[in-house]
Scaffold this motif. Structure first.
Motif, short mmCIF file in Angstrom:
data_model
loop_
_atom_site.label_atom_id
_atom_site.label_comp_id
_atom_site.label_asym_id
_atom_site.label_seq_id
_atom_site.Cartn_x
_atom_site.Cartn_y
_atom_site.Cartn_z
N LYS A 192 66.95 37.75 -25.70
CA LYS A 192 67.38 37.97 -24.31
C LYS A 192 66.23 38.52 -23.49
CE LYS A 192 69.36 42.56 -25.18
NZ LYS A 192 68.99 42.75 -26.58
N ALA A 193 66.34 38.36 -22.18
CA ALA A 193 65.28 38.83 -21.28
C ALA A 193 65.21 40.35 -21.33
CB ALA A 193 65.58 38.37 -19.86
N PRO A 194 64.00 40.92 -21.10
CA PRO A 194 63.90 42.39 -21.08
C PRO A 194 64.83 42.96 -20.04
CG PRO A 194 61.72 41.37 -21.03
CD PRO A 194 62.71 40.27 -20.88
N ALA A 195 65.55 44.04 -20.42
CA ALA A 195 66.54 44.60 -19.49
C ALA A 195 65.84 45.42 -18.41
CB ALA A 195 67.52 45.47 -20.27
N SER A 196 64.87 46.23 -18.82
CA SER A 196 64.22 47.09 -17.83
C SER A 196 63.11 46.30 -17.13
CB SER A 196 63.60 48.27 -18.55
OG SER A 196 62.55 47.81 -19.36
N SER A 197 62.65 46.87 -16.02
CA SER A 197 61.54 46.17 -15.35
C SER A 197 60.21 46.73 -15.83
CB SER A 197 61.67 46.30 -13.84
OG SER A 197 61.74 47.66 -13.52
N GLY A 198 60.22 47.48 -16.94
CA GLY A 198 58.96 47.92 -17.55
C GLY A 198 58.43 49.20 -16.92
N LYS A 199 57.48 49.81 -17.60
CA LYS A 199 56.85 51.04 -17.10
C LYS A 199 55.60 50.63 -16.35
CE LYS A 199 54.27 54.82 -19.04
NZ LYS A 199 53.55 55.02 -20.29
N LYS A 200 55.55 50.99 -15.08
CA LYS A 200 54.44 50.52 -14.27
C LYS A 200 53.39 51.62 -14.15
CE LYS A 200 55.64 48.28 -10.54
NZ LYS A 200 56.06 48.12 -9.15
N VAL A 201 52.14 51.30 -14.40
CA VAL A 201 51.06 52.27 -14.18
C VAL A 201 49.99 51.62 -13.33
CG1 VAL A 201 51.43 53.54 -16.31
CG2 VAL A 201 49.91 51.59 -16.31
N TYR A 202 49.24 52.44 -12.65
CA TYR A 202 48.20 51.93 -11.77
C TYR A 202 46.84 52.28 -12.35
CZ TYR A 202 52.06 51.44 -8.62
OH TYR A 202 53.25 51.07 -8.07
N ILE A 203 45.86 51.46 -12.00
CA ILE A 203 44.51 51.76 -12.47
C ILE A 203 43.71 52.18 -11.27
CG2 ILE A 203 42.52 50.84 -13.64
CD1 ILE A 203 44.22 48.61 -14.62
N SER A 204 43.09 53.34 -11.34
CA SER A 204 42.12 53.62 -10.29
C SER A 204 40.81 53.06 -10.81
CB SER A 204 42.04 55.11 -10.02
OG SER A 204 42.14 55.80 -11.23
N SER A 205 40.17 52.29 -9.98
CA SER A 205 39.03 51.52 -10.47
C SER A 205 37.87 52.41 -10.86
CB SER A 205 38.56 50.57 -9.40
OG SER A 205 37.24 50.21 -9.65
N PRO A 206 37.17 52.05 -11.91
CA PRO A 206 36.01 52.85 -12.31
C PRO A 206 34.94 52.86 -11.24
CG PRO A 206 36.11 50.80 -13.52
CD PRO A 206 37.39 50.91 -12.78
N HIS A 207 34.94 51.83 -10.37
CA HIS A 207 33.84 51.75 -9.41
C HIS A 207 33.95 52.76 -8.30
CE1 HIS A 207 31.45 48.63 -10.97
NE2 HIS A 207 32.53 47.95 -11.25
#
Length: 1224
Positions: A192-207
């Motif tokens: 079945k499809a994943p129930a949750s929409s997942g854990k979202k994290v952001y990347i602050s760019s190394p640059h």
């Protein structure tokens, strides 16, 4: 002497050229040993060992954007044989699943009409091996059954999905790289499809970190790292710091659990997902070449990196000197600060230009010791890693990198110094694993340690056609006279002035000749081994050009300027036509009268006068007077001969000398055949009037004129064969003249300008191919009807640039997608069967054999019961398959490399090593993992059972040669603990926030490192809300005593915590009071199976640990989890070999079960008693039956005789037919 046969049947094929920009990510190297990549709308399949194209798949209407080979991670038998399955996706959102061997489509899948962003086959194939996950733009992931084409589920996400990566250790984890950040999905399941929409994290760019504004020196990488402390945040970072679109790639490290890499143009970041923190950076200095792509390895912790200049580098993690502290001792004064990957080897770069750029790289998944680079101009370069053993004293001590050592084991088993081994077989046989401790002096005495150096070697190169436009011309047709030396050669003139000659039987480049300095406009063959080609430069302001007309001799490659000094500043040559007997050449110019040349002597016969009409089309007639000339010659010769015989005596000496001169002249002319026969040509002028001219020697006579046909416009081309003449005009009308019956028929095709008309070769074959601006048609001039038609935009997406006929039933089309196609006269593009193809070098690919044959070949390689010596000659073996299949099997055996043949024939090479080798040869993933783990543990358990004197040795060996950490939970406990400690130390060094510190402290408590945990807990600042709690915890940890009441209180508190949903905290308390076994039980009750296995391995003694893992095995075998293959590997690591054999047998893995039992008996790791005997007999009997169905009789007899009572009937049955034969 054998009769000379010639292969006149050319197989339909496609010669391909440059790739389009969208093909960039469309390449994959399968476990099957073949590389597939997209070229325009085609999918090419090449063999990686011999660099030959073995299949071209044509069905997509738009550019191919992704290709993926199916995984081979399941047990293969007659029901589920070795087969070549490939999924390819295009820019219009269509996915096609192919059966590559036959070139047929298994199913087509379509959801949306945008290009597929990413797709992967699911790697865990216990439940089903047909599942394919695809990203349909902008934000859907869809799971397909790729066998039936049915959609299992579809799920949408908030952002646009760029790509995804499966966790190689856990099939329920998947990570999406989106346009804004990273989404972790932890409940992925095929059902079945994943129930949750997942854990979202952001990347602050190394640059956005300041360290990159100044030059990063080699040592500066570390300083840069401190600036890039936090990378993954849960809040959306401020707009100016976000440059996620710079992140080129995200993938898990298959070599150790819970690590991920992010690729940026100037650095690779290694993240530890337990604490979401960067623990390693591979940065490129300011002067370095940026990254394009990186492929992490499984067998060793290494990375294949592709740089923008086409250079491939291999980086291997520096092994840290082991932390062998007992728990609670002070850790090393300076534990390793970060993961460092040292550059170990690099390949040569390519010359990058506007049109030539490296596109992508793939790495061999089976052996991980070779990489293929796909270049935008259609080249494929295959680089192979080679290892060289270096003397220990040669080492330059100043290099920061620790040396790489060769592994102790080969094919899973430690080998003696003088034993036959093939170190370049695979990456894990080249370099020792990370777990191998740095050898001390004593170990160097005991073991055969050698330092290795790695280098890349170019072992295969495949090049494509240059960029269009092309001018193509097939060599003169096959006749009865030239059959001995005939080769079907196709000359291709290109825009850069070179002419490529291809041999169409093999499809390989025969010669590349750089002849001209500008675009080749036309080619005409003057014999089977020579041709004329002309090129014209761009016109100057007077409309004049430089004409180059070269006569080329193919065997020597010598080319001469045919028109001598002529050719500068004159009107452009429009066409050249060579006469039927290859004697004369007509050169037609744009605004200048026709020239006639003698091809044999390169002399100008005649330049027409100024008032000569302008030629629009010209063709030589196939009629000539060569035969009558020859007859006259013969008659004259006979007369001379008669004269000399009759009146020998009467003739005066003067006359006889004249006759001998005559004879000499005759024989000379006969040798060079320099009889100038009379030939004719016709041409049309701008008014459509047809002129007929005769050429003989150096005289040109005007013989007839035919007035223009009213229905035709200006004639653009003429073709003449036999008694048929075909004319085409600017309006698309075709006019067929039958010269014998003196009738003509005009047919309007309504397809505008007729560009070319060519007759097909072959006596009595009256088909012609005509080319228009928008396609081509094949006509039958006998019946005057169209055979087939092709239109750009309607049934194909390419424009046709040039056409020709190569044999009586094949036509050649050159198109603007950079390809040249050899097609049937129906002009339908079809894929061919791979087994029907003519290859110059034999290709090892058991997947091409019929299922029975490929499995029988496997059995043949594994054991050969009829003699003590192994053999690779299958022809002399009583093998009841038909001769054809036998020959195919022999071909496969012959195509093995000499190194592998040597190994197979080596009597010292054990059955266990053989199983591993054959798993590699077949690219059988599940078999490879099974035998890798089995060989390791069989060896180490048999060492333990050996007399006690050796125990120190075996312990020593475990330290030197542990199972590498890529097998994670299957490793030895001691090594697993060591690895976890190192990991926590690294996390501790890198921590930057309170959260990270707390995670580290928790981890240390579970690992039993209490003192260090207390230090971390006491670091909490007084302002922190957790200050009080952490201080108390520190006190608790230091004062835990073994007194009864405190233990029972803590246990009670822990169980209450767990009951109230605080599982992690409760488990921590239990492991504090050495009740880790209870903690594991609770974790398992709450479904935290992986966590329980981890804790058991780091905290429990081997018996308790085995209990926990056995419970996990039962869970893995349950129908709702269905991960039996994983369960078997866990049992192997526990040494439960009898249970493994039972499971293999119950899963009907008869071959694997029988081989495993045989190896166990050899190593003495299965106790032989009544129960096990029963099992052993049943296993052998079933394997004998399966060998019998394969037709491998001797093998069946061997195993039936080992099967005791269970195999009695079978044995009689197998031996019976033999006796009948002998009676006869």
């Amino acid at each position: 002497m054998l009769p000379y046969t010639v292969n006149i049947r050319l197989s339909a094929r496609t010669l391909t050229g440059a790739l389009s920009a969208q093909n960039k990510g469309a390449v994959d190297w399968g476990w099957q040993g073949l590389i597939a990549y997209g070229c325009q709308s085609l999918v090419l399949v090449i063999d990686s060992n011999t660099a030959q194209t073995v299949q071209v798949l044509e069905r997509h209407k738009t550019t191919v954007v992704k290709v993926k080979w199916a995984k081979e991670n399941y047990h293969h038998n007659i029901g589920s044989p070795y087969s070549l399955r490939l999924a390819s996706a295009d820019a219009s959102g269509k996915i096609i699943v192919w059966d590559v061997a036959t070139g047929t489509v298994r199913c087509e899948i379509q959801e949306h009409t945008k290009p597929i962003q990413d797709m992967q086959w699911l790697w865990n194939q216990d439940a089903s091996r047909d599942l394919l996950l695809a990203v349909h733009p902008p934000n859907y992931i869809v799971l397909w059954n790729a066998d039936t084409g049915t959609k299992l589920w579809k799920k949408s996400y908030a952002e646009n999905i760029l790509s995804f990566s499966f966790d190689p250790f856990d099939p329920s984890q998947i990570t999406l790289l989106t346009s804004e950040g990273i989404v972790f999905i932890s409940d992925f399941s095929p059902s079945k499809a994943p129930a949750s929409s997942g854990k979202k994290v952001y990347i602050s760019s190394p640059h956005s970190s300041p360290s990159h504004n100044k030059l990063v020196a080699a040592t500066g990488a570390k300083k840069a790292l401190d600036k890039v402390k936090i990378l993954i945040t849960n809040e959306k970072p401020s707009a100016e710091s976000v440059t996620l679109n710079e992140c080129l790639q995200l993938s898990y490290l298959p070599s150790k659990r819970n690590y991920m890499l992010l690729l940026y143009p100037r650095e690779i970041l290694i993240l530890d997902l337990e604490v979401n923190q960067t623990v390693g950076v591979i940065a490129i200095e300011r002067t370095g070449i940026p990254f394009l792509q990186v492929i992490p390895c499984f067998q060793r912790d290494g990375l294949f990196c592709l740089h923008e200049n086409g250079c491939i580098t291999l980086r291997v993690r520096r092994s840290n000197i082991s932390i062998t502290n007992t728990p609670n001792e002070d850790p090393d004064p300076d534990p390793v600060q970060e993961l460092i990957y040292d550059l170990r080897s690099q390949s040569d770069a390519i010359r990058v230009t506007k049109t030539v750029r490296p596109f992508s790289m793939v790495c061999c998944p089976v052996n991980e010791n070779s990489a293929a680079l796909i270049v935008s101009d259609g080249r494929v370069m295959i680089w192979e890693l080679k290892s060289t053993i270096s003397g220990r004293n040669l080492r330059n001590s100043n290099s920061g990198a620790s040396p790489l050592y060769s592994p102790v084991a080969f094919c899973g088993i430690p080998v003696a110094a003088f034993q036959n081994k093939l170190p370049d077989l695979s990456l894990d046989n080249m370099i020792a694993g990370q777990g191998a401790t740095a050898p001390g002096e004593e170990q160097l005495k005991n073991y055969f340690f050698q330092e290795v150096h790695l280098k890349f070697l170019l072992t295969g190169l495949l090049s494509g056609l240059p960029l269009p436009p092309f001018a193509i011309r097939m060599c003169p047709p096959l006749t009865t006279k030239n059959i001995k030396q005939y080769q079907p050669l196709l000359a291709v003139g290109t825009s850069n002035g070179s002419v490529l000659v291809y041999n169409l039987t093999s499809g390989l480049l025969h010669k590349e000749l750089s002849i001209h300095s500008c675009e080749v406009k036309g080619i005409e063959w003057t014999s089977l081994t020579g041709f004329l080609s002309f090129a014209t430069s761009t016109p100057n302001n007077l409309g004049l050009v430089r004409n180059e007309l070269q006569l080329v001799d193919l065997p020597t490659g010598k080319s001469i300027a045919f028109r001598g000094e002529r050719g500068n500043d004159e009107p452009a040559i429009e066409m050249i036509k060579v006469s039927h007997l290859k004697q004369y050449l007509a050169v037609v110019f744009k605004d200048k009268p026709l020239e006639l040349w003698d091809v044999r002597t390169c002399t100008l016969l005649r330049e027409m006068s100024k008032n000569f009409p302008t030629v629009t089309a010209l063709e030589w007639s196939p009629t000539h007077n060569l035969k009558s000339l020859r007859k006259k010659q013969l008659a004259a010769r006979e007369a001379i001969a008669r004269q000399t015989v009759v009146s020998d005596t009467e003739l005066s000496s003067v006359e006889s000398s004249v006759i001998s001169l005559l004879q000499e002249a005759e024989s000379k002319s006969e040798l060079s055949q320099n009889i100038s026969a009379r030939e004719h040509f016709v041409f049309t002028d701008t008014d459509g009037q047809v002129y007929h001219l005769t050429v003989e020697g150096n005289s040109v006579k005007d013989s007839a004129r035919i007035p223009p046909d009213g229905s035709m416009g200006s004639v653009t081309c003429i073709a003449w064969k036999g008694d048929t003449l075909v004319l085409g005009d600017v309006d698309g009308n075709l006019n067929f003249w039958d010269l014998k019956a003196r009738v003509s028929r005009g047919i309007p095709t309504h397809r505008s300008w007729v560009r070319k008309i060519r007759f097909a070769p072959g006596k009595g074959n009256q088909k012609v191919i005509t080319m228009y601006n928008d396609g081509a048609e094949v006509w039958d001039t006998k019946e005057v009807q169209m055979v087939s038609s092709l239109r750009s935009g309607r049934n194909v997406n390419f424009r046709i640039l040039d056409v020709d006929c190569c044999t009586s039933d094949k036509v050649i089309l050159a198109s603007d997608d950079g390809c040249i196609r050899v097609l049937e006269t129906t002009m339908k593009s079809t894929c061919f069967r791979m087994d029907e193809q003519v290859l110059t070098e034999p290709v090892w690919c058991p997947y091409l054999l019929v299922p029975r044959a490929s499995l029988a070949l496997k059995a043949f390689l594994l054991h050969q019961p009829w003699n003590d010596k192994c053999t690779l000659d299958i022809l002399h073996i009583d093998y009841p398959e038909n001769e054809n299949i036998k020959n195919l099997l022999q071909k496969q055996l012959n195509s093995l490399s000499n190194d592998i043949k040597k190994l197979v024939l080596d009597p010292e090479f054990t059955l266990l090593q053989r199983c591993l080798l054959v798993a590699r040869l077949y690219g059988d993933e599940s078999e490879l993992h099974f035998w890798s783990v089995a060989s390791h543990y069989l060896h180490s358990f048999s060492q333990e059972k050996a007399p006690t004197a050796k125990t120190a040795d075996s312990l020593q060996e475990k330290l030197i040669n542990p199972l590498d950490i890529c097998y994670d939970i299957l490793c030895e406990n001691s090594y697993f603990q060591k690895f976890q400690l190192e990991r926590v130390h690294l996390q501790e060094v890198k921590r930057s926030t309170y959260d990270h510190t707390r995670k580290c402290a928790d981890q240390l408590l579970l690992l039993g490192q209490t003192d260090r945990a207390v230090q971390l807990l006491l670091e909490t600042s007084a302002e922190n809300p957790h200050y009080y709690c952490d201080s108390l915890k520190a006190c608790l940890v230091t004062t835990v005593t073994s007194s009864g009441p405190s233990q029972s209180t803590i246990k009670l508190v822990a169980t209450n915590m767990i009951a109230n949903g605080k599982l992690a905290e409760g488990v921590q308390l239990l492991s504090l009071i050495d009740k880790a076994a209870d903690a594991c039980r609770y974790l398992q009750t709450y479904g935290e199976w992986n966590r329980a296995a981890w804790l058991a391995k780091v905290r429990l003694n081997s018996e308790e640990c085995a209990d926990v893992l056995k419970r996990w095995v039962d869970h893995l075998c349950s129908p709702q989890v269905n991960q039996k293959s994983k369960a078997i590997l866990v049992l192997l690591s526990l040494g439960c070999f009898t249970r493994v054999a039972e499971m293999l047998h119950s899963m009907r893995y008869f071959d694997r079960a029988a081989l495993f039992v045989e190896v166990c008996l050899k190593y003495g790791t299965i106790e032989v008693n009544e129960d096990t005997n029963k099992l052993i007999h049943v296993v052998f009997a079933d394997y004998a039956r399966s060998l019998k169905t394969l037709g491998f009789k001797q093998g069946a007899i061997l195993f039936a005789s080992k099967a005791g009572g269970a195999g009695k009937d079978l044995l009689n049955e197998l031996k019976q037919p033999k006796e009948e034969v002998t009676e006869e």
